[in-house]
Enzyme design. Structure first.
Site, PDB file in Angstrom:
ATOM      1  CG  ASP A  33      -1.886   1.118   1.302  1.00 16.96           C
ATOM      2  OD1 ASP A  33      -3.096   0.837   1.335  1.00 16.96           O
ATOM      3  OD2 ASP A  33      -1.451   2.288   1.302  1.00 16.96           O
ATOM      4  CG  HIS A  73      -7.928  11.958  -9.125  1.00 19.88           C
ATOM      5  ND1 HIS A  73      -8.240  11.552  -7.849  1.00 19.88           N
ATOM      6  CD2 HIS A  73      -8.215  10.911  -9.926  1.00 19.88           C
ATOM      7  CE1 HIS A  73      -8.697  10.308  -7.876  1.00 19.88           C
ATOM      8  NE2 HIS A  73      -8.710   9.907  -9.127  1.00 19.88           N
ATOM      9  CD  GLU A 119      -3.811   3.663  -1.171  1.00 20.24           C
ATOM     10  OE1 GLU A 119      -4.712   2.820  -0.972  1.00 20.24           O
ATOM     11  OE2 GLU A 119      -2.969   4.008  -0.322  1.00 20.24           O
TER      12      GLU A 119
HETATM   13  P1  GH3 Z   1      -1.592   5.479   4.164  1.00 19.65           P
HETATM   14  O1  GH3 Z   1      -0.137   5.699   4.241  1.00 19.65           O
HETATM   15  O2  GH3 Z   1      -2.238   5.262   5.479  1.00 19.65           O
HETATM   16  O3  GH3 Z   1      -1.907   4.347   3.229  1.00 19.65           O
HETATM   17  O4  GH3 Z   1      -2.235   6.814   3.579  1.00 19.65           O
HETATM   18  P2  GH3 Z   1      -2.893   7.021   2.179  1.00 19.65           P
HETATM   19  O5  GH3 Z   1      -3.111   8.459   1.988  1.00 19.65           O
HETATM   20  O6  GH3 Z   1      -2.096   6.337   1.127  1.00 19.65           O
HETATM   21  O7  GH3 Z   1      -4.226   6.184   2.326  1.00 19.65           O
HETATM   22  P3  GH3 Z   1      -5.732   6.596   2.231  1.00 19.65           P
HETATM   23  O8  GH3 Z   1      -6.477   5.295   2.302  1.00 19.65           O
HETATM   24  O9  GH3 Z   1      -6.050   7.618   3.257  1.00 19.65           O
HETATM   25  O10 GH3 Z   1      -5.913   7.267   0.829  1.00 19.65           O
HETATM   26  C1  GH3 Z   1      -5.819   6.548  -0.361  1.00 19.65           C
HETATM   27  C2  GH3 Z   1      -6.052   7.517  -1.461  1.00 19.65           C
HETATM   28  O11 GH3 Z   1      -5.926   6.889  -2.733  1.00 19.65           O
HETATM   29  C3  GH3 Z   1      -7.428   8.128  -1.432  1.00 19.65           C
HETATM   30  C4  GH3 Z   1      -7.952   7.985  -2.833  1.00 19.65           C
HETATM   31  O12 GH3 Z   1      -8.494   9.180  -3.310  1.00 19.65           O
HETATM   32  C5  GH3 Z   1      -6.726   7.628  -3.622  1.00 19.65           C
HETATM   33  N1  GH3 Z   1      -7.034   6.843  -4.798  1.00 19.65           N
HETATM   34  C6  GH3 Z   1      -7.657   5.642  -4.844  1.00 19.65           C
HETATM   35  N2  GH3 Z   1      -7.755   5.219  -6.133  1.00 19.65           N
HETATM   36  C7  GH3 Z   1      -7.200   6.184  -6.905  1.00 19.65           C
HETATM   37  C8  GH3 Z   1      -7.008   6.322  -8.313  1.00 19.65           C
HETATM   38  O13 GH3 Z   1      -7.359   5.460  -9.142  1.00 19.65           O
HETATM   39  N3  GH3 Z   1      -6.372   7.442  -8.753  1.00 19.65           N
HETATM   40  C9  GH3 Z   1      -5.948   8.399  -7.876  1.00 19.65           C
HETATM   41  N4  GH3 Z   1      -5.337   9.462  -8.370  1.00 19.65           N
HETATM   42  N5  GH3 Z   1      -6.135   8.292  -6.556  1.00 19.65           N
HETATM   43  C10 GH3 Z   1      -6.739   7.203  -6.062  1.00 19.65           C
HETATM   44 MG    MG Z   2      -1.959   4.214   1.199  1.00 15.99          MG
HETATM   45 MG    MG Z   3      -4.939   1.998   1.010  1.00 16.29          MG
HETATM   46 MG    MG Z   4      -4.767   3.950   4.144  1.00 15.47          MG
END
Ligand code: GH3
Ligand code: MG
Ligand code: MG
Ligand code: MG
Length: 310
Positions: free
Chosen positions: A177, A190, A220
């Site tokens: 992750d 984004h 992610e």
């Molecule tokens: P942590 O270290 O705890 O994993 O923090 P984090 O910010 O990586 O984790 P969190 O789960 O808070 O956020 C994940 C983010 O990933 C939020 C979401 O908007 C973003 N995300 C998910 N799928 C996609 C995608 O396909 N494209 C983009 N640009 N962002 C994405």
């Molecule tokens: Mg993350």
């Molecule tokens: Mg995650």
């Molecule tokens: Mg997370």
């Protein structure tokens, strides 16, 4: 388009060759039915065949029947060309699997027109095959990164687990992750986040062995299946994935961007006989420990303890 001419009469063969070449076909030959059958089974075989009925060895009708038995191959369009011109023979030829039937002596323009019909059918089937392949790709791959999608990587894990429990070697599983990924979206947008995901996916894939599999498990998060990999090996592979990102900053709009990854790493060698769900829960728990351990860390099973790597 390649066309096979199967004809035992040398003069007719030569005449057909001259005409078909002039019409832009790429011609190959067989002098009897067995030769025709062999040519049509080759890997890049002609998809259009002009078959004579009466030939030594195997006749044109038998060639038709054999080809139609072989359902796994792309379709071969068959035009029977024969001196047996009556209706009874025509019916017999079509029943054997021919697509079209042209009595000898034939009109040259009619032969040309009928070959064009065959070409249309072959083109149509090529389009269908391409569409089917595209759908298969869409159904099993993640559109953003090109990796396996969640369903496909979970299927793969399930298959590996059943192989393992039937007596195969252990299966290692990683859940990776990206750390603080949300910040990248928030600060760079984004689209930039998408570009980072794509690059990070390639980096992680590059850290794996050819027979390992990686899929996008969630936004992610990436699930990695490692055949023949014990707990120690899984942690080692997790370290390679982690270092690959740490040591190779990504490039975003000409700027370098450091991103790290936390990895949960487990193997069936220490968690035997479990379901896919249990394995996923275990690797998720390991990932959670990696995050709690400060991120940019690989964490193993509870039993093996946390394995902080920085
Ligand atoms: P942590 O270290 O705890 O994993 O923090 P984090 O910010 O990586 O984790 P969190 O789960 O808070 O956020 C994940 C983010 O990933 C939020 C979401 O908007 C973003 N995300 C998910 N799928 C996609 C995608 O396909 N494209 C983009 N640009 N962002 C994405
Ligand atoms: Mg993350
Ligand atoms: Mg995650
Ligand atoms: Mg997370």
């Amino acid at each position: 388009l390649k066309v096979l001419i199967a004809e035992d009469d040398r003069v007719t063969r030569r005449m057909l060759e001259v005409m078909l070449c002039e019409w832009g076909y790429e011609v190959s030959f067989a002098c009897d039915g067995i030769g025709a059958w062999q040519k049509l089974q080759e890997p890049d075989a002609p998809r259009l065949a002009l078959l004579d009925w009466v030939m030594p060895g195997m006749d044109g009708l038998e060639v038709c029947r054999q080809i139609r038995k072989d359902a796994g191959r792309p379709y071969t369009y068959i035009l029977l060309v024969t001196s047996k011109g009556d209706r009874q023979h025509l019916l017999e030829g079509l029943a054997a699997g021919a697509d079209d039937y042209l009595p000898k002596p034939f009109d040259v323009n009619e032969l040309r027109a009928r070959l064009e019909v065959g070409r249309r059918i072959v083109d149509l089937q090529n389009q269908l095959i391409a569409a089917r392949e595209a759908l298969r790709e869409q159904a099993t791959h993640d559109g953003l990164t090109g990796l396996w999608n969640r369903a496909a990587i979970c299927d793969l894990l399930e298959r590996e687990l059943s192989r393992c429990y039937r007596g195969g070697g252990p299966v290692g599983v990683l859940l990776a992750d990206l750390d603080h990924f949300k910040q990248i979206n928030d600060s760079c947008g984004h689209l930039a986040g998408d570009a980072v995901l794509r690059q990070a996916a390639l980096r992680m894939q590059a850290a794996l062995r050819p027979y390992d599999s990686i899929g996008r498990y969630g936004g992610e998060e990436f699930l990695i299946v490692l055949p023949e990999c014990d707990t120690h090996g899984a942690i080692h592979a997790g370290e390679r994935v982690r270092l690959q990102l740490q040591e190779n900053p990504l490039v975003l709009l000409d700027k370098h961007l450091s991103i790290t990854v936390s990895v949960g790493a487990i193997s069936t060698s220490s968690t035997s006989g479990q379901s896919v769900e249990a394995i996923l829960r275990a690797v998720d728990a390991a990932l959670y420990r990696a995050k709690n351990g400060g991120r940019n860390v690989v964490a193993g099973d509870k039993e093996t303890g946390k394995q902080p790597s920085v």
